[in-house]
Design a protein around this motif. Structure first.
Motif, PDB file in Angstrom:
ATOM      1  N   SER A   1      81.352  52.345  39.920  1.00  0.00           N
ATOM      2  CA  SER A   1      82.479  53.000  39.217  1.00  0.00           C
ATOM      3  C   SER A   1      83.413  53.751  40.157  1.00  0.00           C
ATOM      4  CB  SER A   1      81.943  53.959  38.153  1.00  0.00           C
ATOM      5  OG  SER A   1      81.350  53.226  37.121  1.00  0.00           O
ATOM      6  N   ILE A   2      83.966  53.029  41.052  1.00  0.00           N
ATOM      7  CA  ILE A   2      84.872  53.644  42.043  1.00  0.00           C
ATOM      8  C   ILE A   2      86.239  53.867  41.388  1.00  0.00           C
ATOM      9  CG2 ILE A   2      86.123  53.221  44.218  1.00  0.00           C
ATOM     10  CD1 ILE A   2      83.297  53.588  44.912  1.00  0.00           C
ATOM     11  N   ASN A   3      86.767  55.042  41.567  1.00  0.00           N
ATOM     12  CA  ASN A   3      88.133  55.339  41.122  1.00  0.00           C
ATOM     13  C   ASN A   3      88.928  55.780  42.332  1.00  0.00           C
ATOM     14  OD1 ASN A   3      88.024  55.027  38.150  1.00  0.00           O
ATOM     15  ND2 ASN A   3      86.347  56.512  38.402  1.00  0.00           N
ATOM     16  N   LEU A   4      90.149  55.283  42.375  1.00  0.00           N
ATOM     17  CA  LEU A   4      90.941  55.553  43.584  1.00  0.00           C
ATOM     18  C   LEU A   4      92.408  55.522  43.207  1.00  0.00           C
ATOM     19  CD1 LEU A   4      90.252  53.615  46.862  1.00  0.00           C
ATOM     20  CD2 LEU A   4      92.523  53.562  45.876  1.00  0.00           C
ATOM     21  N   SER A   5      93.172  56.475  43.711  1.00  0.00           N
ATOM     22  CA  SER A   5      94.622  56.473  43.474  1.00  0.00           C
ATOM     23  C   SER A   5      95.331  56.685  44.794  1.00  0.00           C
ATOM     24  CB  SER A   5      95.013  57.628  42.540  1.00  0.00           C
ATOM     25  OG  SER A   5      94.646  57.291  41.234  1.00  0.00           O
ATOM     26  N   LEU A   6      96.329  55.856  45.017  1.00  0.00           N
ATOM     27  CA  LEU A   6      97.068  55.968  46.283  1.00  0.00           C
ATOM     28  C   LEU A   6      98.544  56.171  45.965  1.00  0.00           C
ATOM     29  CD1 LEU A   6      96.813  55.703  49.406  1.00  0.00           C
ATOM     30  CD2 LEU A   6      97.451  53.305  49.105  1.00  0.00           C
ATOM     31  N   PRO A   7      99.052  57.388  46.190  1.00  0.00           N
ATOM     32  CA  PRO A   7     100.481  57.616  45.931  1.00  0.00           C
ATOM     33  C   PRO A   7     101.344  56.837  46.926  1.00  0.00           C
ATOM     34  CG  PRO A   7      99.277  59.668  46.108  1.00  0.00           C
ATOM     35  CD  PRO A   7      98.366  58.603  46.597  1.00  0.00           C
ATOM     36  N   MET A   8     102.552  56.569  46.469  1.00  0.00           N
ATOM     37  CA  MET A   8     103.486  55.815  47.312  1.00  0.00           C
ATOM     38  C   MET A   8     103.759  56.575  48.613  1.00  0.00           C
ATOM     39  SD  MET A   8     107.119  54.300  46.135  1.00  0.00           S
ATOM     40  CE  MET A   8     106.498  53.441  44.754  1.00  0.00           C
ATOM     41  N   GLY A   9     103.663  55.908  49.729  1.00  0.00           N
ATOM     42  CA  GLY A   9     103.984  56.491  51.022  1.00  0.00           C
ATOM     43  C   GLY A   9     102.868  57.330  51.619  1.00  0.00           C
ATOM     44  N   SER A  10     101.767  57.456  50.925  1.00  0.00           N
ATOM     45  CA  SER A  10     100.679  58.277  51.467  1.00  0.00           C
ATOM     46  C   SER A  10      99.622  57.401  52.141  1.00  0.00           C
ATOM     47  CB  SER A  10     100.030  59.105  50.362  1.00  0.00           C
ATOM     48  OG  SER A  10      99.209  58.272  49.579  1.00  0.00           O
ATOM     49  N   SER A  11      98.645  58.077  52.714  1.00  0.00           N
ATOM     50  CA  SER A  11      97.579  57.315  53.377  1.00  0.00           C
ATOM     51  C   SER A  11      96.226  57.871  52.979  1.00  0.00           C
ATOM     52  CB  SER A  11      97.772  57.380  54.894  1.00  0.00           C
ATOM     53  OG  SER A  11      97.851  58.722  55.308  1.00  0.00           O
ATOM     54  N   LEU A  12      95.261  56.960  52.973  1.00  0.00           N
ATOM     55  CA  LEU A  12      93.895  57.330  52.565  1.00  0.00           C
ATOM     56  C   LEU A  12      92.921  56.704  53.550  1.00  0.00           C
ATOM     57  CD1 LEU A  12      91.628  58.097  50.406  1.00  0.00           C
ATOM     58  CD2 LEU A  12      92.070  55.856  49.422  1.00  0.00           C
ATOM     59  N   SER A  13      91.997  57.493  54.001  1.00  0.00           N
ATOM     60  CA  SER A  13      90.980  56.917  54.892  1.00  0.00           C
ATOM     61  C   SER A  13      89.651  56.834  54.141  1.00  0.00           C
ATOM     62  CB  SER A  13      90.821  57.776  56.151  1.00  0.00           C
ATOM     63  OG  SER A  13      90.313  59.040  55.794  1.00  0.00           O
ATOM     64  N   ILE A  14      88.901  55.795  54.451  1.00  0.00           N
ATOM     65  CA  ILE A  14      87.568  55.633  53.864  1.00  0.00           C
ATOM     66  C   ILE A  14      86.593  55.476  55.012  1.00  0.00           C
ATOM     67  CG2 ILE A  14      86.107  54.204  52.374  1.00  0.00           C
ATOM     68  CD1 ILE A  14      88.677  53.207  50.990  1.00  0.00           C
TER      69      ILE A  14
END
Lengths: 229, 534
Positions: free
Chosen positions: A28-41
């Motif tokens: 049940s992974i939930n993830l949101s990525l706003p426009m122009g942003s960055s996310l590291s995993i």
């Protein structure tokens, strides 16, 4: 739905089955990525980071969950439809640890490959490919074949290729994993700058804490759960 | 023009950037090319042999034979009727059967054909056969200048024998040699050639001298012969029993007193017995044999023609049989519009047969020799039967090579799908590769086949000389007549063009088919699994 969210994953689950054994890698992974942003995993090897990227890119099916590419909603349980595959070419760019450049093509041909596949290759794409190569510092290698390039140069070419179609999201799967520390830093710096200049959101899978810290959001995948840091 | 990306990638995998060609492509294309070349060359040569045999058979017996179904004396009427038909170009009536020939203690029973050459052009190219069979004498101080015997010299006391009969009996036609000077040097100061050398010229030495003002002298001291002669139409004719000379040009005048010496050898005489004569001899009746001169030695290129054979005049054969007005058949030749097509030839023969109330059978050459052509066809089919599996083996090799490429490129395949490539299009890359390999191989194979056909004699000589020496080369020339083989280029014959096209298409088809399995494998590959592949 928040309009500034460019990529959103809801309740993504994935279990691998080996005979009677089951291995739940994503729960049940939930993830949101706003426009122009960055996310590291980050996460241990084999924890499911690449699987998550593949599901986000619709290369692999999930057992459950939905996905949102901009305004387009998709059920992750089924195979990607042809229109979704076609949309992917312009929406997403992917950078892999092992570059995956086609050895028979020149650097320029590799960079323009995605445009060629989508049938949109024209002079403007070739010019953009040259610009990207210049931005990546490998403009003089345009006519070379990948076999003649160093690892760092190959990854720069791979980044240029991923950015050619001006994707909204760039998925980078351990892009510095095959590079030495210094080259890795150079490549990561180029990647982050390029995403910023191109306005592309970034999901970065990495083991390197320093690189992870350079992103807007940091998360760790452990035991199938994505936890924000 | 935008190239479809699967075609672009297929091409690039065969001919990568900054490289002329990949090693795999080179091997695959050369493999297909060699296969296509071999298939085309073998079939083209088989057809060349068929064509040659066809020509040789037609030379040896005409386009058809008219055979009387009962002994008839009406054959002259039929001959006249046939000669009036525009579709019939020549008719040669013949008698045939075995005769016993003897020279001292040597015997032979050749199949003897008596032909009537009195009505127009003979069906059999007898002059060509005589030229083929001419054996020149060799001497260090003399040159054999005997003219090739002509069919016109086939009088009732003259026969032409096959080489086999000549060797068996130890006979040969007359010969004339121009002698060298005391040092053996040849100096053809007179510039004349021997125009005719009849069978009645005796063995003797002859001196031909130019006396000036277009007057020549021919002398034979041994025979007590001397005569001054003036050229008539460029010919120096001194009368019966003498060789006839021809001046090369009326404007070239030799020096006065220029002289040439010739030595003549008279044609061998042989005795001929008919079966009736032998029966009479067995009954202790005195039967004098018929004495004839050997006018020439002939060689028929068609191997199926009797090796032990003799050709005489129709009248001589009638005399031997003591029957007149009978005929064993007629050799027939037709106009090209009939003879070029086997179906129309067959239909025309049937038409002739029906018009004559079935008194005569008209047998086309290909019916009479059907057994031989069936054998050749069988051989051709057998060759194709052998070659097709070879082609399939080549296809398997291509399939395996392409499959290896698929396995080597698993992650690239995953990447292409990840980049938006449709699975079918990814599969098509390998199918197109097979097609391109087949296409390039077929083109190269056709070029190789053209080169092979163009330089076939040189290639054959090169191989034969190295295996069997110069004698082997002569053997090949004599036995197979390889060097005169007619192997047409595709632009010269529709049959040749169809051979080239058929095998080229076969190669493209098989090669594309070989690409289908790897293509199918690539198309059904899961991109995520492909990208994970180590």
């Amino acid at each position: 739905m928040n309009n500034s969210i460019i990529l959103q994953a809801n309740d993504i689950s994935k279990t691998f089955r080996f005979g009677k054994q089951e291995l739940a890698v994503l729960k049940s992974i939930n993830l949101s990525l706003p426009m122009g942003s960055s996310l590291s995993i980050r996460g241990e090897s084999g924890c499911g980071k690449t699987t998550l990227l593949n599901i986000l890119a619709r290369i692999e099916n999930a057992d459950a969950g939905t996905l949102l590419w901009g305004q387009r909603s998709m059920d992750c349980e089924r195979k990607a439809r042809p229109d979704e595959v076609a949309h992917r070419a312009n929406f997403l760019g992917v950078v892999y640890q092992a570059y995956y450049l086609v050895p028979e093509l020149s650097v320029l041909e590799n960079v323009t490959l995605s445009a060629r596949i989508s049938g949109s290759l024209d002079r403007s794409f070739v010019e953009r490919a040259h610009d990207l190569l210049k931005k990546m510092g490998v403009a003089d290698k345009a006519d070379q074949i990948p076999g003649k390039l160093s690892g760092g140069e190959r990854q720069r070419v791979a980044i240029a290729r991923a950015l050619l179609n001006q994707p909204k999201v760039l998925l980078a799967d351990e892009p510095t994993g095959n590079l030495d520390e210094r080259t890795g830093e150079d490549v990561m710096s180029l990647l982050l700058n390029a995403c910023s200049e191109e306005g592309a959101s970034l999901i970065l899978v990495t083991h390197n804490q320093a690189f992870a810290r350079a992103t807007n959001q940091q998360s760790v995948l452990t035991e199938g759960k994505l936890n924000e840091v | 023009m935008k190239i479809p990306w699967p075609l672009f990638l297929a091409w690039k995998q065969l001919f990568p950037s900054r490289k002329i060609v990949s090693f795999f492509s080179l091997l695959a294309v050369v493999g297909v090319a060699l296969g296509v070349n071999v298939m085309i060359v073998v079939v083209a040569f088989m057809k060349g042999f068929q064509h040659k045999f066809r020509e040789d058979i037609i030379d040896a017996q005409g386009h058809a034979r008219a055979i009387p179904l009962s002994r008839t004396k009406e054959w002259r009427i039929l001959q006249n009727e046939l000669l009036l038909m525009p579709k019939v170009s020549s008719v040669t009536p013949y008698l045939q059967g075995p005769l016993l020939v003897q020279k001292k203690d040597y015997h032979s029973v050749p199949l003897t054909i008596g032909i009537d050459l009195s009505r127009g052009e003979p069906v059999l190219p007898l002059d060509e056969f005589l030229e083929n069979g001419q054996m020149r004498l060799e001497a260090h101080d003399a040159v054999d200048v005997t003219p090739v015997p002509a069919s016109s010299s086939l009088h009732d006391d003259v026969v032409f024998v096959s080489q086999y009969v000549a060797n068996r009996l130890g006979v040969r036609p007359g010969a004339i040699l121009r002698m060298g000077d005391s040092k053996g040097q040849q100096d053809d100061a007179l510039g004349v050639s021997v125009y005719e050398f009849s069978v009645d010229v005796p063995s003797a030495e002859w001196h031909l001298e130019y006396l000036g003002k277009q007057v020549w002298a021919l002398r034979s001291p041994g025979l007590g012969f001397a005569r001054e002669i003036k050229p008539v139409d460029g010919l120096l004719i001194a009368g019966p029993g003498t060789p006839t000379f021809a001046t090369i040009s009326p404007f070239l005048e030799p020096e006065i007193g220029a002289k040439s010496t010739y030595q003549t050898f008279r044609a061998s005489t042989i005795e001929v017995f008919s079966p009736a004569m032998i029966e009479q001899a067995q009954a202790d009746e005195m039967v004098p044999p018929k004495e004839v001169r050997v006018g020439g030695i002939f060689e028929v290129p068609w191997q199926g023609f009797h090796a032990e054979a003799m050709i005489g005049s129709f009248r001589m054969f009638e005399d031997m049989r003591t029957t007149t007005g009978l005929c064993d058949g007629m050799f027939l030749k037709f106009s090209q519009d009939i003879s070029n097509n086997e179906e129309s030839l067959y239909a025309f023969c049937e038409e002739l047969e029906l018009a004559r109330s079935m008194d005569w059978a008209f047998v086309p050459w290909f019916v009479e020799n059907a057994w031989f052509f069936d054998l050749l066809k069988f051989e051709e089919y057998l060759m194709i039967l052998i070659m097709v599996p070879i082609g399939l083996v080549a296809a398997f090799a291509i399939a395996i090579a392409l499959m290896t490429t698929v396995l080597r490129k698993i992650r690239e395949i995953g990447l292409l799908v990840a980049m938006g490539g449709a699975r079918g299009a990814v599969g098509a890359i390998f199918c197109i590769q097979g097609f391109l390999i087949g296409l390039l191989g077929a083109v190269l194979g056709c070029v190789l086949a053209l080169l092979f056909i163009r330089f076939r004699d040189d290639i054959m000589s090169f191989i034969v000389v190295r295996i069997a020496g110069d004698e082997g080369k002569v053997g090949v020339a004599q036995f197979y007549d390889f060097y005169s083989l007619y192997v047409p280029y595709p632009w010269e014959s529709s049959e040749s063009a169809s051979t080239f096209i058929t095998f080229a298409l076969f190669a493209v088809f098989v090669s594309t088919l070989a690409g289908l399995i790897p293509a199918w494998r690539a198309a059904r590959m899961n991109p995520a699994d492909a990208l994970r592949n180590e």
